[in-house]
Design a protein around this motif. Structure first.
Motif, PDB file in Angstrom:
ATOM      1  N   TYR A 265      45.689  48.166  48.401  1.00  0.00           N
ATOM      2  CA  TYR A 265      46.247  47.984  47.062  1.00  0.00           C
ATOM      3  C   TYR A 265      45.192  48.514  46.078  1.00  0.00           C
ATOM      4  N   VAL A 266      45.540  48.592  44.794  1.00  0.00           N
ATOM      5  CA  VAL A 266      44.535  49.046  43.811  1.00  0.00           C
ATOM      6  C   VAL A 266      44.556  48.122  42.608  1.00  0.00           C
ATOM      7  N   ARG A 267      43.684  47.150  42.603  1.00  0.00           N
ATOM      8  CA  ARG A 267      43.539  46.301  41.414  1.00  0.00           C
ATOM      9  C   ARG A 267      42.062  46.087  41.088  1.00  0.00           C
ATOM     10  N   THR A 268      41.286  45.878  42.106  1.00  0.00           N
ATOM     11  CA  THR A 268      39.888  45.505  41.886  1.00  0.00           C
ATOM     12  C   THR A 268      38.956  46.658  42.270  1.00  0.00           C
ATOM     13  N   VAL A 269      37.693  46.481  41.911  1.00  0.00           N
ATOM     14  CA  VAL A 269      36.681  47.477  42.278  1.00  0.00           C
ATOM     15  C   VAL A 269      36.618  47.592  43.796  1.00  0.00           C
ATOM     16  N   THR A 270      36.691  46.447  44.470  1.00  0.00           N
ATOM     17  CA  THR A 270      36.655  46.454  45.938  1.00  0.00           C
ATOM     18  C   THR A 270      37.805  47.275  46.506  1.00  0.00           C
ATOM     19  N   ASP A 271      38.998  47.120  45.895  1.00  0.00           N
ATOM     20  CA  ASP A 271      40.161  47.899  46.369  1.00  0.00           C
ATOM     21  C   ASP A 271      39.874  49.396  46.269  1.00  0.00           C
ATOM     22  N   SER A 272      39.402  49.807  45.082  1.00  0.00           N
ATOM     23  CA  SER A 272      39.173  51.237  44.853  1.00  0.00           C
ATOM     24  C   SER A 272      38.092  51.758  45.799  1.00  0.00           C
TER      25      SER A 272
ATOM     26  N   GLY B  42      28.291  29.319  19.720  1.00  0.00           N
ATOM     27  CA  GLY B  42      28.471  28.256  20.716  1.00  0.00           C
ATOM     28  C   GLY B  42      28.558  28.824  22.127  1.00  0.00           C
ATOM     29  N   PRO B  43      28.644  27.937  23.133  1.00  0.00           N
ATOM     30  CA  PRO B  43      28.712  28.410  24.524  1.00  0.00           C
ATOM     31  C   PRO B  43      29.984  29.210  24.809  1.00  0.00           C
ATOM     32  N   VAL B  44      29.817  30.355  25.470  1.00  0.00           N
ATOM     33  CA  VAL B  44      30.955  31.175  25.899  1.00  0.00           C
ATOM     34  C   VAL B  44      30.799  31.401  27.403  1.00  0.00           C
ATOM     35  N   THR B  45      31.820  31.005  28.157  1.00  0.00           N
ATOM     36  CA  THR B  45      31.759  31.147  29.620  1.00  0.00           C
ATOM     37  C   THR B  45      32.991  31.895  30.097  1.00  0.00           C
ATOM     38  N   ILE B  46      32.769  32.869  30.979  1.00  0.00           N
ATOM     39  CA  ILE B  46      33.892  33.560  31.642  1.00  0.00           C
ATOM     40  C   ILE B  46      33.886  33.151  33.108  1.00  0.00           C
ATOM     41  N   LEU B  47      35.014  32.643  33.582  1.00  0.00           N
ATOM     42  CA  LEU B  47      35.171  32.374  35.011  1.00  0.00           C
ATOM     43  C   LEU B  47      36.074  33.458  35.576  1.00  0.00           C
ATOM     44  N   SER B  48      35.540  34.238  36.498  1.00  0.00           N
ATOM     45  CA  SER B  48      36.311  35.369  37.012  1.00  0.00           C
ATOM     46  C   SER B  48      36.410  35.310  38.528  1.00  0.00           C
ATOM     47  N   ALA B  49      37.632  35.426  39.031  1.00  0.00           N
ATOM     48  CA  ALA B  49      37.824  35.426  40.487  1.00  0.00           C
ATOM     49  C   ALA B  49      37.213  36.669  41.121  1.00  0.00           C
ATOM     50  N   GLU B  50      37.055  37.728  40.336  1.00  0.00           N
ATOM     51  CA  GLU B  50      36.500  38.974  40.889  1.00  0.00           C
ATOM     52  C   GLU B  50      35.002  38.830  41.109  1.00  0.00           C
ATOM     53  N   ASP B  51      34.485  39.542  42.130  1.00  0.00           N
ATOM     54  CA  ASP B  51      33.035  39.476  42.318  1.00  0.00           C
ATOM     55  C   ASP B  51      32.303  40.586  41.565  1.00  0.00           C
ATOM     56  N   SER B  52      33.059  41.473  40.924  1.00  0.00           N
ATOM     57  CA  SER B  52      32.416  42.560  40.174  1.00  0.00           C
ATOM     58  C   SER B  52      32.235  42.151  38.713  1.00  0.00           C
ATOM     59  N   LEU B  53      31.454  42.952  37.994  1.00  0.00           N
ATOM     60  CA  LEU B  53      31.443  42.841  36.543  1.00  0.00           C
ATOM     61  C   LEU B  53      32.825  43.236  36.046  1.00  0.00           C
ATOM     62  N   PRO B  54      33.245  42.758  34.845  1.00  0.00           N
ATOM     63  CA  PRO B  54      34.564  43.180  34.351  1.00  0.00           C
ATOM     64  C   PRO B  54      34.694  44.705  34.410  1.00  0.00           C
ATOM     65  N   PRO B  55      35.683  45.205  35.166  1.00  0.00           N
ATOM     66  CA  PRO B  55      35.751  46.658  35.393  1.00  0.00           C
ATOM     67  C   PRO B  55      36.635  47.375  34.387  1.00  0.00           C
ATOM     68  N   ASP B  56      36.348  48.649  34.197  1.00  0.00           N
ATOM     69  CA  ASP B  56      37.231  49.545  33.453  1.00  0.00           C
ATOM     70  C   ASP B  56      38.357  49.911  34.421  1.00  0.00           C
ATOM     71  N   ARG B  57      39.384  49.063  34.447  1.00  0.00           N
ATOM     72  CA  ARG B  57      40.377  49.146  35.520  1.00  0.00           C
ATOM     73  C   ARG B  57      41.064  50.517  35.607  1.00  0.00           C
ATOM     74  N   PRO B  58      41.412  51.160  34.465  1.00  0.00           N
ATOM     75  CA  PRO B  58      42.057  52.477  34.605  1.00  0.00           C
ATOM     76  C   PRO B  58      41.237  53.466  35.426  1.00  0.00           C
ATOM     77  N   ASN B  59      39.926  53.343  35.383  1.00  0.00           N
ATOM     78  CA  ASN B  59      39.073  54.225  36.174  1.00  0.00           C
ATOM     79  C   ASN B  59      39.283  54.041  37.679  1.00  0.00           C
ATOM     80  N   LEU B  60      39.760  52.856  38.078  1.00  0.00           N
ATOM     81  CA  LEU B  60      39.856  52.543  39.508  1.00  0.00           C
ATOM     82  C   LEU B  60      40.938  53.363  40.203  1.00  0.00           C
ATOM     83  N   SER B  61      41.946  53.829  39.413  1.00  0.00           N
ATOM     84  CA  SER B  61      42.969  54.688  40.024  1.00  0.00           C
ATOM     85  C   SER B  61      42.858  56.111  39.503  1.00  0.00           C
ATOM     86  N   GLN B  62      41.918  56.346  38.593  1.00  0.00           N
ATOM     87  CA  GLN B  62      41.822  57.677  37.989  1.00  0.00           C
ATOM     88  C   GLN B  62      40.448  58.296  38.315  1.00  0.00           C
ATOM     89  N   ASP B  63      39.587  58.447  37.318  1.00  0.00           N
ATOM     90  CA  ASP B  63      38.379  59.262  37.528  1.00  0.00           C
ATOM     91  C   ASP B  63      37.458  58.741  38.640  1.00  0.00           C
TER      92      ASP B  63
END
Ligand SMILES: Cc1cc2nc3c(=O)[nH]c(=O)nc-3n(C[C@H](O)[C@H](O)[C@H](O)COP(=O)(O)OP(=O)(O)OC[C@H]3O[C@@H](n4cnc5c(N)ncnc54)[C@H](O)[C@@H]3O)c2cc1C
Length: 522
Positions: free
Chosen positions: A253-260, A154-175
């Protein structure tokens, strides 16, 4: 571990079958691929020895029955099929055909990877007409993937406030922040994945309200989306400080791809002196990443020791020393009273040079939407063990969800990557009618230079803290107990013990053990 390493015997050339011990995988290679060959009863299986998350060495992991768990971040795979059974594994492992001739085993032909769950029991319930997911992070992406992996069409929809693709968030403060991982590693999955799997990912789409009675949500720009089942996975927002100067452009701050990326741009533009406000996990990960980029790094925090509330004094001290040995300067027992263009001022009047300021003082669950919808709350969104909220057909997962944890017998809420993914998976299956309780033991890791802290379980408080090994040598296990019960264990450089602890706690969970009455849902 590199995929190109040739390790162990050449399995294409064959090995004697009596070289295998049942249930104990043998590491070999087929061409350039490292492969685990395992005897499982009367049959044999061969799967990749490289974890489908961060390429961890599965031969150093733990075999439990017909599964293997990665020593680095506890992903779990089926040895028989390569199927990914638990996050943070993202895809099934490559697998090979095993042939037996004259008491020799040969591994030669690569098989198609598993792209659909093979253990899912047949569904008796009618699948939902549509699934809407609010939040394009760890839990939201995992839920969408699980729906498709489970065969939901069936239909699957993701509504995301972020403008990036779903990020590997731990990478944003690490590698990624440290410059040791390319940008291509930041999205959990590429754009084509969502298209191929018919997951409608609507980025930069902020949901402002839910109408539970009419099963619809409204976005800030006035659009309306209906749902049959709704998953709330809105994550958390960094705590903002009221400090004068906080709005200056060099404060991040560090939460989103844009932040990093904005921090990386500041470094590339010539920033030399960074002040991190907050000696938190994320604050210290950022400190390590910026040291890797050769900045002067100062960390300011009001506590006496970093991370003491979560890890205890000994590990807190060890991690502080680790950072100091890498050149980080701590200003503990202090707060920042003012941020200026080139300095921050501490409460003792000291001025620290700062052309880059990063705030890492914790997060708050993003619960405004759930509150507006009238869901039952308790310092987060209260869910039952099926991750269902107090409203019919609405589930919650990840940083916002407070769930009845079987191991501690308490309702807990945590901010861990793997927990968010596993909850997204469980919520998705339950939307499909499987009614599987969420039983996974909480796990998180935090990477500082070459040292990773792995933590299983959950201990908000403890009356005994037992240390095995030497935290100062970054080789230890710390056990947090309450009333004699092991609530959690943190390890550094003892990955196998961390995995064994997780399995031991899972086994204790075979029977529910709630001190609190489970939430009664409307
Ligand atoms: C920099 C960083 C490093 C981390 N490192 C680690 C680590 O090493 N190990 C570990 O275990 N954990 C780590 N974490 C924590 C981990 O990333 C989180 O626990 C996890 O991302 C939570 O997943 P989630 O799906 O609940 O929320 P998120 O991943 O934050 O996703 C929430 C999503 O919801 C969206 N959203 C929010 N409100 C709305 C709305 N109203 N409408 C539409 N969309 C909305 C957001 O934009 C976002 O896309 C780290 C976190 C950060 C920020």
């Amino acid at each position: 571990m590199s995929k190109s390493l040739k390790l162990g015997p050449d399995l294409a050339a064959g090995i004697a079958s009596n070289e295998l011990i049942e249930g104990k995988p043998l590491l070999g290679h087929v061409g350039q691929d490292a492969v685990l060959l395992t005897q499982l009863g009367d049959t044999y299986s061969a799967v990749s020895a490289v974890c489908a998350h961060y390429h961890g060495p599965l031969e150093k992991g733990l075999v439990v029955g017909e599964t293997v768990r990665c020593p680095w971040h506890h992903a779990c795979f089926s040895l028989r099929t390569g199927e990914v059974l638990a996050a943070p594994g993202l895809t099934s492992l490559p697998r090979w055909q095993v042939e037996r001739h004259d008491l020799r085993l040969y591994v030669r032909d690569k098989l198609q990877p598993i792209t659909r769950a093979v253990r899912t029991p047949p569904l008796s319930a009618t699948p939902p007409a549509s699934v809407l997911i609010v939040g394009g992070g760890a839990a939201g992406e995992a839920a969408a993937t699980t729906l498709r992996f489970s065969g939901y069409q069936g239909p699957v929809t993701i509504l995301s406030a972020e403008d990036s693709l779903p990020p590997d968030r731990p990478n944003l403060s690490q590698d990624y922040l440290a410059g040791t991982a390319p940008k291509a590693w930041v999205p959990i999955r590429g754009e084509a994945y969502f298209e191929k799997n018919n997951i409608a990912l609507k980025r930069a789409t902020h949901v402002s309200s839910i109408d539970a009675a009419h099963k619809s949500v409204r976005t800030s720009d006035g659009r309306e989306f209906g749902y049959d089942r709704l998953l709330l996975a809105t994550g958390a927002d960094p705590v903002k400080l009221p400090t004068p100067g906080i709005e200056l452009p060099h404060v991040h701050y560090v939460r989103t791809v844009t932040d990093s990326e904005s921090i990386i741009q500041a470094v590339q533009a010539g920033a030399k002196n960074a002040v991190i406000i907050g000696a938190s996990f994320i604050g210290l990960e950022v400190a390590a990443a910026l040291r890797a980029r050769n900045l002067e790094v100062h960390v300011v925090g009001p506590e006496a020791r970093p991370l003491e509330r979560v890890l205890g004094p000994q590990l807190g001290d060890a991690i502080r020393t680790l950072h100091e040995n890498k050149g980080v300067v701590f200003h503990l027992g202090h707060t920042v009273t003012n941020i200026e263009s080139h300095h921050v001022l501490l409460n003792d009047g000291k001025a620290l040079a700062a052309d880059l300021v990063v705030i890492g003082v914790g997060v708050r669950p993003a619960i405004a939407l759930a509150e507006q919808a009238g869901l039952r709350m308790d310092r987060g969104v209260l869910v039952d063990e099926y991750l269902q909220t107090s409203a019919p057909h609405i589930y919650a997962a990840g940083d916002i969800a407070r769930w009845p944890d079987r191991h501690t017998g308490m309702h807990i809420r945590v901010e861990h990557w793997v927990v968010a993914q596993r909850q997204g998976q469980t919520a998705a299956r339950n939307m499909l009618g499987y009614q599987q309780p969420y039983k996974a033991i909480p796990f998180f890791w935090s990477q500082h230079y070459d040292a990773a802290v792995n933590y299983v379980g959950h201990a908000e408080t403890w009356d005994s803290l037992e240390i095995d090994g030497d935290p100062t040598q970054l080789d230890c296990a710390v056990s947090y107990k309450l009333g004699g019960k092991l609530l959690a264990r943190a390890t550094i450089n003892r990955d196998l013990l961390s995995l064994k602890t997780e399995v031991q706690m899972e086994m204790e969970n075979a029977e529910p053990n709630f001190h609190h009455v489970a939430v009664t849902l409307d």
